[in-house]
Design a protein around this motif. Structure first.
Motif, short mmCIF file in Angstrom:
data_model
loop_
_atom_site.label_atom_id
_atom_site.label_comp_id
_atom_site.label_asym_id
_atom_site.label_seq_id
_atom_site.Cartn_x
_atom_site.Cartn_y
_atom_site.Cartn_z
N SER A 1 0.83 -1.20 0.00
CA SER A 1 0.00 0.00 0.00
C SER A 1 0.86 1.25 0.00
N LYS A 2 1.89 1.24 0.82
CA LYS A 2 2.79 2.40 0.89
C LYS A 2 3.51 2.62 -0.43
N PRO B 1 5.24 5.84 -4.67
CA PRO B 1 6.36 5.07 -5.23
C PRO B 1 7.67 5.83 -5.28
N GLU B 2 7.61 7.15 -5.27
CA GLU B 2 8.83 7.95 -5.31
C GLU B 2 9.66 7.80 -4.04
N ILE C 1 7.84 -2.24 -7.32
CA ILE C 1 8.21 -0.82 -7.35
C ILE C 1 8.04 -0.25 -8.75
N ILE C 2 8.51 -0.97 -9.76
CA ILE C 2 8.38 -0.49 -11.14
C ILE C 2 6.91 -0.37 -11.52
N ASP C 3 6.11 -1.37 -11.18
CA ASP C 3 4.68 -1.32 -11.50
C ASP C 3 3.99 -0.14 -10.83
N ASP D 1 9.82 13.83 -10.07
CA ASP D 1 8.91 13.64 -8.94
C ASP D 1 8.78 12.18 -8.53
N LEU D 2 8.97 11.28 -9.49
CA LEU D 2 8.88 9.86 -9.18
C LEU D 2 10.22 9.23 -8.82
N GLY D 3 11.24 10.07 -8.67
CA GLY D 3 12.52 9.57 -8.19
C GLY D 3 13.49 9.13 -9.26
#
Length: 101
Positions: free
Chosen positions: A5-6, A11-12, A47-49, A72-74
């Motif tokens: 969930s986190k 995801p970033e 993480i990729i998904d 923004d997504l790292g």
């Protein structure tokens, strides 16, 4: 399930498996095995998904430039982001945003 969930919520914040495992008090190998046994998926894939789902939302519902979305997504490298998005979706982010099929 709390970790998943986190990851999908932000995801970033989850850059790599080693950092996630360390924060949970495990080695990356051991933690990867735990996640795989529970979810049936590799943590890196999760993480990729999660990132790709967030990117798709941002492309469809915002006008932010691709460089800002990637940052923004790292993603530290916008070209890596572009390449990964194309590999995952079969489209460039611009094609996805414009609805090209």
């Amino acid at each position: 399930s709390e970790l998943l969930s986190k990851i999908y919520e932000a995801p970033e914040k989850f850059q790599n498996v080693t950092d996630i495992a360390r924060n949970c008090g495990y080695s990356s190998d051991h933690y990867t095995k735990i996640v795989k046994s529970v979810t049936g998926r590799h943590l890196k894939r999760i993480i990729i998904d999660a990132r790709m789902e967030r990117v798709k939302q941002l492309l469809l519902y915002s006008t932010s430039p691709l460089e800002i979305i990637a940052q923004d997504l790292g993603y530290s490298d916008v070209y890596y982001f572009l390449r990964q998005f194309k590999e995952e979706t079969g489209k460039t982010p611009s094609e996805f945003r414009s609805g090209v099929h």
